[in-house]
Structure formats: C-alpha cells, structure tokens
Design a protein around this motif. Structure first.
Motif, mmCIF file in Angstrom:
data_model
loop_
_atom_site.group_PDB
_atom_site.id
_atom_site.type_symbol
_atom_site.label_atom_id
_atom_site.label_comp_id
_atom_site.label_asym_id
_atom_site.label_seq_id
_atom_site.Cartn_x
_atom_site.Cartn_y
_atom_site.Cartn_z
ATOM 1 N N PHE A 1 0.821 -1.196 0.000
ATOM 2 C CA PHE A 1 0.000 0.000 0.000
ATOM 3 C C PHE A 1 0.857 1.250 0.000
ATOM 4 O O PHE A 1 1.780 1.365 0.797
ATOM 5 N N ALA A 2 0.563 2.156 -0.881
ATOM 6 C CA ALA A 2 1.268 3.435 -0.886
ATOM 7 C C ALA A 2 0.696 4.301 0.224
ATOM 8 O O ALA A 2 -0.490 4.267 0.500
ATOM 9 N N VAL A 3 1.549 5.031 0.892
ATOM 10 C CA VAL A 3 1.088 5.975 1.900
ATOM 11 C C VAL A 3 0.693 7.248 1.190
ATOM 12 O O VAL A 3 1.487 7.833 0.481
ATOM 13 N N THR A 4 -0.553 7.672 1.338
ATOM 14 C CA THR A 4 -0.983 8.869 0.620
ATOM 15 C C THR A 4 -0.824 10.102 1.482
ATOM 16 O O THR A 4 -1.057 10.082 2.678
ATOM 17 N N GLY A 5 -0.391 11.185 0.847
ATOM 18 C CA GLY A 5 -0.417 12.480 1.484
ATOM 19 C C GLY A 5 0.752 12.804 2.394
ATOM 20 O O GLY A 5 0.811 13.900 2.920
#
Lengths: 99, 380
Positions: free
Chosen positions: B57-61
């Motif tokens: 999962f990409a970490v958003t923000g």
C-alpha cells in the motif's frame, strides 16, 4: 598523427562545450599521456551505442578520435558512457574546465 | 485512506474553484478540501489497483524523503544519509536536498492537491555529492541527482556552487518527474523546451510560494546562487527577461530567446531544450504579471491543469498556447480576465492562440455533475 574532438551538450544550463586537440601540437609528455588513455580504452574497438531517450538535464558526451588509418566516434549519455572511456573522458573534461 | 466528502458529487469543480478563490476563510477551506479529496478519491482507486497488483500500500499524502550520498562517485543511488523524519545532518547539501524537496512536495500537495511525483505517494529520492567537479543536476527517471559544482577547484577559479543551493533547481528536477508521470513530454525540440519550461515554471513557483511573493515581487530567476562571485550573472535563466541572466567572459552570454522570432534551431542540447524554453517561460511570466497576485494561485492552476489533463507527449508551443487558453476558460470562464491574460502572455512571445473550440474532452477527468451536464449539452 592523432586528433581528438570532444563535445559535451545538455545539462541544466544547456551550455555546449567543445574541445579540439591535435596531439602533435601538445607538449610531448601530454601527447603521450593522452595517446595512452586512448589506447588503454581500446577506443577503435568500442562499439557504437544505440541512440537513447534523452534524460532530463543529463549531459551527453561525444568523443571522436582520428588517426591516419582510423576515425571513430562514441556518443552517449553520461549514464551509458562506457566505463573504460572514463579516464579519457575525465582528462578531456578537466581540460575544458581549466580557466 | 481519506474519507469521502458527501459534497464531492454535488458541487461542480468550477464552483468549488470559485469558492476557493473568493469565499470566506471557512468556505475556502471547505472548497479546497473538497477539491483535494475528489482528486484523492480518484487517486485512491488507482492506489488500490496498484496495491492489488504489487501487494503493497502506498502511503498517501505524506512525504517520504530519502537522501543518498554518492561520495563523489557516479554510482546511484549511493549510501543513505538521511531518511524522512531524521534530524538534520552536518552536511549542508544533504539538508538542502531534504528541505527543498520537502518544500516542492508541499507546494504540489497544498496548492494542487498532488500526492508526490506520481500522485500516488512515490518516495522522493535524491543523491548529493554526485561525481567530482560536477556542474549539474538531473532527473534520471527515478530520482534526483545533484553535483557539488566546482568543489574540486581552487576557490578563485570556481564558477559553480553546489546545485542543491537553489530551491528552484530542486523544484525543477522534481517537476521533471511530475511531467514524466503526466504529459510525458518528449525531451526533444519544442516538446523538450516545453518540458524544460514546465520545470522552470513550477521550480520558480516553489520559490515564490516559500517566500510568500506575489508575481510582481518575485525575481523570476532560475538557479539563483548557483554561480560563485567569480561569474557575472544573477542565475542560469531569467523568466522575466530571458537572455539577460548572465554575461560572463568564461561562460559567455545567456542564449535564451524571449520571442518566437529569435527561436534557435540547433541539434545541440536535444534541439535547444534549455534555450527555447525561454519563450514559454516568458509567456508564463507575462500571464502571471497580468493576472497579478500570487502566481501559483491562478496562473499555476491553469498550467497544472494543462500539464496533468491536456498536454500530451507531443505538445508543441502552439498546442501549449491553445490548451492553456482552454484550461483558463474552463477554470475561470470564457473571456475571463485570466483567460485573456493567458492569450496576452502568448501573444507577447509571438504565438497567437487558436481559440476555435477544440474537441470536447471526455467527462472522466472532472466532477461528475459537470461531466453529466457537459454530456447532456447543458454546459460547454
């Protein structure tokens, strides 16, 4: 007889630099040192590189060596430039940076 | 994951844009958040798709910066010297790469609602101390790379300082990454010069944003601080007055044109990408001055929309003129002051905007109500 044409293009500044060297007009020790760098790179047996996609702000180098019997050019981006040409490249670059 | 605002599908983006521009503080905050989240919803779909494929999962923000040290060699990326959240080091180049990369991420995030280079939270990798006597910085497709200038020469002979010294240079390099993931402009001839101009434009906006400068207060210099005091020049390029940034006995004169009549046809520099970019840079500058205020707020929005939704890999100057004009019309209205300013900017550099209606874009890239209205022919 040996002549070297060196060119660097691209880079963040987009400033082209070029250098033409005729070994016969250089001091003998410098000419011998340069000829050694050319010989050690086995320059005339380096295969030409396929054109690459340009890299943003990357330098592209081009070295042409001409003798009575041979003329050959290696043209490549800094990341693809042959490792065994690095010593010659560094020598030519340092000559363009002498003020 | 961001939560979905219920208002997302109710107010069309142009109205939110209006509120973001003209509303009260509370209204503006709401509108900006909604605009950002509608983009995030789309991005999250993409993230989920990516995650499903890659298992991560990409970490958003949030920023994820890593600074590497090439230790004056050419092997990339080099040794990790500072990670996200680490305290500053003793090395000024490491700290500049970290801080300025962060400032660039922040502009993209706060002003344009973009989550890093790929808009999917990509790690920001930078290598400092690349090579010896390396007067350059570049983007290699995956990361930013910075040389130390003429560190190997006697002080009296040095022309270049370290390339991390200039905030807009770091903004410029990171933006090459953004362009790669968006328009994907070919790095050759006019397309390449447009690619370069986009990097200068957003690089300059990062600097103006950090300094809190309005368009008329900004210096519009690219690469301020790169030259040592041995050089006669204020920087590498001037967006305000292309061709005037430097004039030096060793380096020569700044070759940038500011008008199409001086366009330079050359095989060097991938067809003069760093030279003819002056024309586009200046068009942006004129537009920003005519619109007034902070350049990132309106002119920046027009260009960000153009870069991410309109430009293609083969967009040339004329195409960029037509599409920025179109984008300005969509954001601020047909015939609005902002749209006229875009046209004036291009006219000033010798490019006449073709304002005949282009094919209507598919409604996928905009808010659902506006998309629906457009497809029903209720709005242009």
């Amino acid at each position: 007889m040996m002549q070297i044409h060196f060119e660097r293009t691209g880079g963040f500044m987009g400033r082209n630099i070029a250098l033409d060297l005729d070994l016969s007009s250089l001091p003998p020790d410098q000419a011998a040192a340069l000829k050694l760098l050319v010989d050690e790179s086995d320059f005339f047996n380096l295969t030409e590189l396929r054109p690459e996609n340009p890299m943003p702000d990357g330098f592209v180098y081009s070295i042409t060596v001409e003798t009575e019997t041979n003329k050959h050019t290696i043209h490549a981006s800094e990341l693809k430039f042959p490792q065994r040409l690095r010593p010659l490249l560094n020598d030519l670059l340092s000559r363009t940076r002498t003020r | 994951m961001s939560h979905r605002h219920s208002i997302f599908c109710i107010l069309p983006p142009h109205m939110l844009d209006q509120i973001a521009q003209n509303g009260t503080t509370a209204q503006r905050d709401m509108a900006v958040k909604t605009l950002a989240s509608s983009k995030q919803v789309r991005d999250n779909r993409l993230n989920m798709l990516t995650a499903a494929m890659s298992g991560t999962f990409a970490v958003t923000g949030t920023k994820q910066r890593t600074i590497y040290d090439a230790k004056f060699g050419t092997t990339l990326p080099g040794t990790v010297v500072r990670r996200e959240g680490d305290a500053p080091t003793q090395d000024v180049a490491v700290n500049e790469a970290y801080d300025y990369c962060g400032a660039t991420f922040d502009l993209y995030s706060a002003v344009f609602g973009r989550n890093s280079i790929d808009n999917r939270g990509m790690d920001l990798k930078s290598t400092v101390h690349y090579d010896k006597g390396y007067d350059n910085a570049f983007w290699n497709g995956q990361q930013m790379v910075y040389g130390d200038g003429d560190e190997d020469m006697p002080v009296a002979q040095r022309l270049f300082n370290r390339f991390t010294i200039s905030l807009d240079v770091i903004g410029h390099e990171l933006t090459h990454g953004v362009t790669q993931y968006e328009a994907g402009l070919v790095y050759q001839n006019q397309q390449g010069a447009l690619n370069e101009a986009v990097s200068d434009i957003f690089g300059s906006l990062v600097k103006q944003y950090q300094r809190g400068q309005t368009a008329d207060a900004a210096d519009w210099i690219i690469g301020e601080g790169l030259f040592t005091s041995n050089v006669r020049g204020v920087g590498i390029r001037s967006m305000k007055a292309p061709g005037t940034a430097y004039n030096d006995p060793v380096l020569g004169k700044d070759p940038q044109p500011a008008h199409m009549k001086d366009y330079i046809t050359t095989t060097q520099d991938n067809g003069g990408v760093h030279i003819n970019s002056g024309i586009v840079n200046h068009a942006f500058y004129v537009t920003a001055i005519n619109i007034g205020g902070y350049a990132w707020e309106k002119t920046g929005q027009i260009w960000y929309k153009s870069l991410t939704e309109k430009f293609t890999s083969i967009s040339n100057f004329q195409n960029a003129a037509d599409l920025t004009f179109q984008a300005a019309g969509e954001i601020f209205g047909i015939g609005s002051l902002e749209q006229v300013a875009v046209k004036t900017g291009w006219t000033e550099v010798g490019i006449n905007v073709d304002s005949t209606p282009s094919p209507i874009p598919l409604p996928g890239g905009e808010g659902c109500l506006k998309g629906l209205m457009r497809s029903l022919g209720l709005v242009k």
